[in-house]
Design a protein around this motif. Structure first.
Motif, PDB file in Angstrom:
ATOM      1  N   CYS A  20       0.831  -1.212   0.000  1.00 36.58           N
ATOM      2  CA  CYS A  20       0.000   0.000   0.000  1.00 36.58           C
ATOM      3  C   CYS A  20       0.864   1.260   0.000  1.00 36.58           C
ATOM      4  CB  CYS A  20      -0.937  -0.002   1.203  1.00 36.58           C
ATOM      5  SG  CYS A  20      -2.276  -1.219   1.110  1.00 36.58           S
ATOM      6  N   SER A  21       1.977   1.220   0.719  1.00 32.88           N
ATOM      7  CA  SER A  21       2.867   2.374   0.745  1.00 32.88           C
ATOM      8  C   SER A  21       3.464   2.629  -0.631  1.00 32.88           C
ATOM      9  CB  SER A  21       3.987   2.148   1.769  1.00 32.88           C
ATOM     10  OG  SER A  21       4.833   3.273   1.870  1.00 32.88           O
ATOM     11  N   ARG A  22       3.774   1.573  -1.357  1.00 34.18           N
ATOM     12  CA  ARG A  22       4.328   1.726  -2.703  1.00 34.18           C
ATOM     13  C   ARG A  22       3.285   2.263  -3.681  1.00 34.18           C
ATOM     14  NH1 ARG A  22       6.428  -3.521  -4.860  1.00 34.18           N
ATOM     15  NH2 ARG A  22       7.022  -2.143  -6.586  1.00 34.18           N
ATOM     16  N   ALA A  23       2.011   2.000  -3.395  1.00 38.41           N
ATOM     17  CA  ALA A  23       0.936   2.513  -4.248  1.00 38.41           C
ATOM     18  C   ALA A  23       0.629   3.976  -3.969  1.00 38.41           C
ATOM     19  CB  ALA A  23      -0.330   1.674  -4.048  1.00 38.41           C
ATOM     20  N   TRP A  24       1.200   4.514  -2.894  1.00 45.49           N
ATOM     21  CA  TRP A  24       0.957   5.905  -2.477  1.00 45.49           C
ATOM     22  C   TRP A  24       2.322   6.523  -2.198  1.00 45.49           C
ATOM     23  CZ3 TRP A  24      -3.833   7.989  -2.609  1.00 45.49           C
ATOM     24  CH2 TRP A  24      -4.053   9.214  -1.957  1.00 45.49           C
ATOM     25  N   PRO A  25       3.141   6.712  -3.250  1.00 43.35           N
ATOM     26  CA  PRO A  25       4.568   6.987  -3.031  1.00 43.35           C
ATOM     27  C   PRO A  25       4.849   8.389  -2.518  1.00 43.35           C
ATOM     28  CG  PRO A  25       4.031   7.054  -5.369  1.00 43.35           C
ATOM     29  CD  PRO A  25       2.791   6.591  -4.670  1.00 43.35           C
ATOM     30  N   PRO A  26       5.627   8.507  -1.447  1.00 46.27           N
ATOM     31  CA  PRO A  26       6.037   9.821  -0.958  1.00 46.27           C
ATOM     32  C   PRO A  26       7.092  10.416  -1.888  1.00 46.27           C
ATOM     33  CG  PRO A  26       7.172   8.117   0.266  1.00 46.27           C
ATOM     34  CD  PRO A  26       6.216   7.411  -0.656  1.00 46.27           C
ATOM     35  N   LEU A  27       7.407  11.678  -1.649  1.00 42.86           N
ATOM     36  CA  LEU A  27       8.457  12.311  -2.440  1.00 42.86           C
ATOM     37  C   LEU A  27       9.842  11.924  -1.941  1.00 42.86           C
ATOM     38  CD1 LEU A  27       5.881  13.961  -3.135  1.00 42.86           C
ATOM     39  CD2 LEU A  27       7.362  15.966  -3.329  1.00 42.86           C
ATOM     40  N   VAL A  28       9.931  11.699  -0.641  1.00 42.71           N
ATOM     41  CA  VAL A  28      11.191  11.267  -0.031  1.00 42.71           C
ATOM     42  C   VAL A  28      10.900  10.039   0.822  1.00 42.71           C
ATOM     43  CG1 VAL A  28      13.033  11.859   1.597  1.00 42.71           C
ATOM     44  CG2 VAL A  28      12.160  13.600   0.017  1.00 42.71           C
ATOM     45  N   GLU A  29      11.725   9.016   0.692  1.00 42.74           N
ATOM     46  CA  GLU A  29      11.609   7.824   1.532  1.00 42.74           C
ATOM     47  C   GLU A  29      13.002   7.363   1.921  1.00 42.74           C
ATOM     48  OE1 GLU A  29       8.568   4.598   1.020  1.00 42.74           O
ATOM     49  OE2 GLU A  29      10.331   3.469   0.372  1.00 42.74           O
ATOM     50  N   GLU A  30      13.207   7.150   3.211  1.00 42.72           N
ATOM     51  CA  GLU A  30      14.497   6.690   3.707  1.00 42.72           C
ATOM     52  C   GLU A  30      14.285   5.484   4.613  1.00 42.72           C
ATOM     53  OE1 GLU A  30      16.607   9.836   5.636  1.00 42.72           O
ATOM     54  OE2 GLU A  30      16.605  11.139   3.864  1.00 42.72           O
ATOM     55  N   PRO A  31      15.162   4.479   4.525  1.00 46.73           N
ATOM     56  CA  PRO A  31      15.008   3.314   5.396  1.00 46.73           C
ATOM     57  C   PRO A  31      15.482   3.605   6.812  1.00 46.73           C
ATOM     58  CG  PRO A  31      16.973   3.069   4.046  1.00 46.73           C
ATOM     59  CD  PRO A  31      16.291   4.329   3.586  1.00 46.73           C
ATOM     60  N   LEU A  32      14.819   2.993   7.755  1.00 48.63           N
ATOM     61  CA  LEU A  32      15.238   2.989   9.152  1.00 48.63           C
ATOM     62  C   LEU A  32      15.144   1.533   9.590  1.00 48.63           C
ATOM     63  CD1 LEU A  32      16.040   4.666  11.662  1.00 48.63           C
ATOM     64  CD2 LEU A  32      13.600   4.862  12.198  1.00 48.63           C
ATOM     65  N   GLY A  33      16.184   0.751   9.298  1.00 51.95           N
ATOM     66  CA  GLY A  33      16.044  -0.695   9.364  1.00 51.95           C
ATOM     67  C   GLY A  33      15.013  -1.104   8.325  1.00 51.95           C
ATOM     68  N   ASN A  34      13.992  -1.842   8.768  1.00 54.22           N
ATOM     69  CA  ASN A  34      12.877  -2.183   7.880  1.00 54.22           C
ATOM     70  C   ASN A  34      11.774  -1.132   7.878  1.00 54.22           C
ATOM     71  OD1 ASN A  34      14.008  -4.663   7.096  1.00 54.22           O
ATOM     72  ND2 ASN A  34      13.210  -5.669   8.935  1.00 54.22           N
ATOM     73  N   TRP A  35      11.837  -0.188   8.794  1.00 50.46           N
ATOM     74  CA  TRP A  35      10.871   0.904   8.812  1.00 50.46           C
ATOM     75  C   TRP A  35      11.127   1.828   7.623  1.00 50.46           C
ATOM     76  CZ3 TRP A  35       9.983   3.074  14.455  1.00 50.46           C
ATOM     77  CH2 TRP A  35       9.617   2.010  15.303  1.00 50.46           C
ATOM     78  N   ARG A  36      10.132   2.649   7.283  1.00 48.35           N
ATOM     79  CA  ARG A  36      10.248   3.573   6.156  1.00 48.35           C
ATOM     80  C   ARG A  36       9.860   4.976   6.598  1.00 48.35           C
ATOM     81  NH1 ARG A  36       9.631  -1.351   3.958  1.00 48.35           N
ATOM     82  NH2 ARG A  36      10.216  -1.709   1.775  1.00 48.35           N
TER      83      ARG A  36
END
Length: 250
Positions: free
Chosen positions: A11-27
């Motif tokens: 669902c997150s990939r279907a609603w893409p933010p302008l900036v995304e950074e990993p925090l471990g497996n968190w986004r």
């Protein structure tokens, strides 16, 4: 198997933010403040560090980009319990409702409906009906056009009477932004838009549909239940307790 965590990632990939950074497996996600989903940390999986430390990183990420820190987390999950234990609180002031039901349904094709079409680009009428007052920003337009998207439009009496957005990801049709002009409600347009979008999604190779709706929105839940949707899981938004996540740069 579609666990709540894997479905949240889709669902997150279907609603893409302008900036995304990993925090471990968190986004960590930012999109200029347009919607909670695109401006919060998606707290699924392991953050790769103690949760209290991870939440400090969430605060820093949000403050650096001028948004309020917020976490989206699967309800009653270990991460939610850890976030609560770290002193965060439920985001009960979230404008669209902080408790959300994720619904899924098999895709069933339906006969064409005159005047209801899925376009590969948003029309001017689609934008006008989709974006609420104060939402029409470059960031919002980038989020809504990100990915492989179909734009459902119902035309009646020469104008745009209803709209919906469908994004394709990982075999799913992610449905969002269903809206019918108040002047044209109670004519079956919401169901017509949904059925037409379902047919489009199936033709594009999607196997199932998913959408997210505020738990308090009883009217929408009844509509989707009538279209074959059933609850898959729930998520909630959490925010720092007042004074617990101050901006260290201020």
């Amino acid at each position: 198997m579609n666990t709540p965590e894997t479905l949240e990632i889709a669902c997150s990939r279907a609603w893409p933010p302008l900036v995304e950074e990993p925090l471990g497996n968190w986004r960590l996600r930012w999109a200029g403040g347009f919607t909670g989903r695109a401006n919060s940390v998606l707290a699924v999986g392991d953050a790769g560090r103690p949760v209290a430390e991870a939440l400090r990183a969430v605060c820093d990420f949000a403050h650096d980009r001028g948004i309020a820190p917020m976490a989206q987390v699967v309800r009653d999950s270990p991460n939610e319990r850890a976030i609560a234990a770290a002193g965060w609180v439920e985001a009960k002031g979230h404008r669209r409702g902080h408790e959300v039901v994720v619904l899924t349904a098999p895709l069933v094709t339906a006969p064409p409906v005159p005047g209801v079409v899925v376009h590969d680009r948003p029309t001017p009428g689609w934008w006008e009906l989709t974006l609420a007052a104060g939402e029409d920003t470059p960031a919002a337009r980038r989020v809504l056009t990100g990915g492989t998207v179909g734009y459902g439009v119902a035309t009646l009496d020469g104008g745009t009477a209803g709209v919906v957005r469908g994004a394709l990801v990982d075999g799913w049709l992610h449905v969002g932004r269903l809206e019918v002009d108040p002047a044209f409600r109670r004519r079956g347009l919401a169901s017509a838009l949904m059925n037409t979008l379902h047919t489009w999604g199936a033709e594009q190779g999607a196997r199932r549909a998913v959408l997210e709706v505020a738990e308090a929105n009883s009217g929408a839940l009844a509509l989707y239940a009538g279209l074959g949707y059933a609850p898959h899981h729930r998520y909630r938004y959490w925010v720092p307790a007042p004074g617990s996540c101050e901006d260290s740069t201020s």
